[in-house]
Design a protein around this motif. Structure first.
Motif, short mmCIF file in Angstrom:
data_model
loop_
_atom_site.label_atom_id
_atom_site.label_comp_id
_atom_site.label_asym_id
_atom_site.label_seq_id
_atom_site.Cartn_x
_atom_site.Cartn_y
_atom_site.Cartn_z
N PHE A 14 -90.76 -5.27 57.79
CA PHE A 14 -90.43 -5.38 56.27
C PHE A 14 -91.24 -4.47 55.58
N HIS A 15 -92.42 -4.19 55.95
CA HIS A 15 -93.24 -3.40 55.05
C HIS A 15 -92.95 -1.73 55.02
N SER A 16 -93.14 -1.28 53.78
CA SER A 16 -92.74 -0.07 53.46
C SER A 16 -94.07 0.80 53.56
N ARG A 17 -94.08 1.94 53.50
CA ARG A 17 -95.40 2.89 53.55
C ARG A 17 -95.84 2.62 52.07
N SER A 18 -94.75 2.69 51.09
CA SER A 18 -95.23 2.73 49.57
C SER A 18 -94.12 1.83 49.01
N ALA A 19 -94.38 1.31 47.70
CA ALA A 19 -93.55 0.46 47.04
C ALA A 19 -92.33 1.29 46.41
N PRO A 20 -91.16 0.87 46.75
CA PRO A 20 -90.07 1.69 46.21
C PRO A 20 -90.11 1.88 44.72
N GLY A 21 -89.34 3.04 44.33
CA GLY A 21 -89.62 3.30 42.71
C GLY A 21 -88.66 2.40 41.99
N ILE A 22 -87.86 1.81 42.59
CA ILE A 22 -86.74 0.89 41.68
C ILE A 22 -87.32 -0.39 41.44
N SER A 23 -86.97 -0.99 40.30
CA SER A 23 -87.69 -2.14 40.02
C SER A 23 -86.65 -3.60 40.87
N VAL A 24 -87.39 -4.53 40.94
CA VAL A 24 -86.58 -5.47 41.51
C VAL A 24 -85.34 -5.83 41.06
N LEU A 25 -85.61 -5.87 39.54
CA LEU A 25 -84.03 -6.34 38.79
C LEU A 25 -83.35 -5.42 39.10
N ASP A 26 -83.68 -3.95 38.94
CA ASP A 26 -82.50 -2.78 38.98
C ASP A 26 -81.83 -2.87 40.30
N TYR A 27 -83.01 -3.29 41.36
CA TYR A 27 -82.62 -3.22 42.77
C TYR A 27 -81.50 -4.51 42.96
#
Length: 228
Positions: free
Chosen positions: A49-62
């Protein structure tokens, strides 16, 4: 400066506006992430489940994107918190962080919708909405089921306790300065939701529905090389 308008929330999670529930869940997840991102990541704690970097979309928007395009039901949002608790209890090295949250959430909703809902989307749609390849989502789904030991259901009372906890936590603090619902652990200790579900009155187990049996059959077919 005027105080933000307060919304009176219904007592039962079934009656709450879906977007308000999305905001409550996102608020809780962000506070967990904010704490857990301070915990050093050890090599043995790295998961699929680990990504290389944090996604650019917020948790709320996701979460809003998932609900908009998949019509995810309230139970799928709430039981994600229960899954976090159960998996972190079974696998203490797993933490919900900015590197794991998005992939965990889309997998949780995809899995829970098949287990709990009469209608659900295909993995192709969940993958497009979640921004990952469908083959990767299929692998995440199998890993998720292994981590949760196929324990995908819980009682209505358990979900209601999570909802009540969200409401208490959110209403107890100013929205501009959220804090944890309980004393925060030290910076080297990961945090989870930790709703004590053992005190909730259990319901007798129910036999699997036709939809759940169909979902299980579909999962087996995927494992044999079929397409989702």
């Amino acid at each position: 400066m005027d105080e933000p308008e307060r919304v009176r929330l219904p007592e039962g999670f079934e009656d709450v506006d879906v977007d308000i529930l999305v905001q409550l869940v996102a608020d809780m997840l962000v506070r967990l992430i904010t704490h857990n991102d301070r915990v050093p990541l050890s090599p043995e704690a790295v998961t699929r489940f680990h990504s290389r970097s944090a996604p650019g979309i917020s948790v709320l928007d996701y979460l809003r994107r998932i609900v908009q395009f998949t019509r995810a039901e309230r139970v799928c949002l709430l039981i994600t918190l229960h899954y976090i608790d159960q998996i972190c209890t079974r696998i203490p090295t797993f933490t919900l962080s900015s590197l794991t949250c998005h992939r965990f959430v889309i997998t949780s909703i995809a899995v829970s919708s098949k287990a709990l809902c009469d209608a659900f989307s295909t993995n192709n749609l969940y993958a497009r909405v979640g921004g990952i390849p469908v083959g990767e989502l299929n692998m995440l789904e199998r890993e998720f089921l292994r981590m949760i030991d196929w324990s995908l259901t819980c009682t209505r009372e358990v979900l209601q306790e999570y909802y009540a906890s969200l409401v208490r936590t959110h209403s107890a603090v100013p929205s501009s300065r959220p804090s944890s619902p309980s004393p925060a652990p030290g910076p080297t200790q990961a945090s989870t939701i930790l709703v004590e579900t053992t005190t909730v009155s259990p319901e007798p187990p129910q036999p699997p529905t036709v939809e759940q049996n169909m979902a299980y059959h579909e999962f087996q077919q995927q494992g044999r090389g079929g397409r989702s």
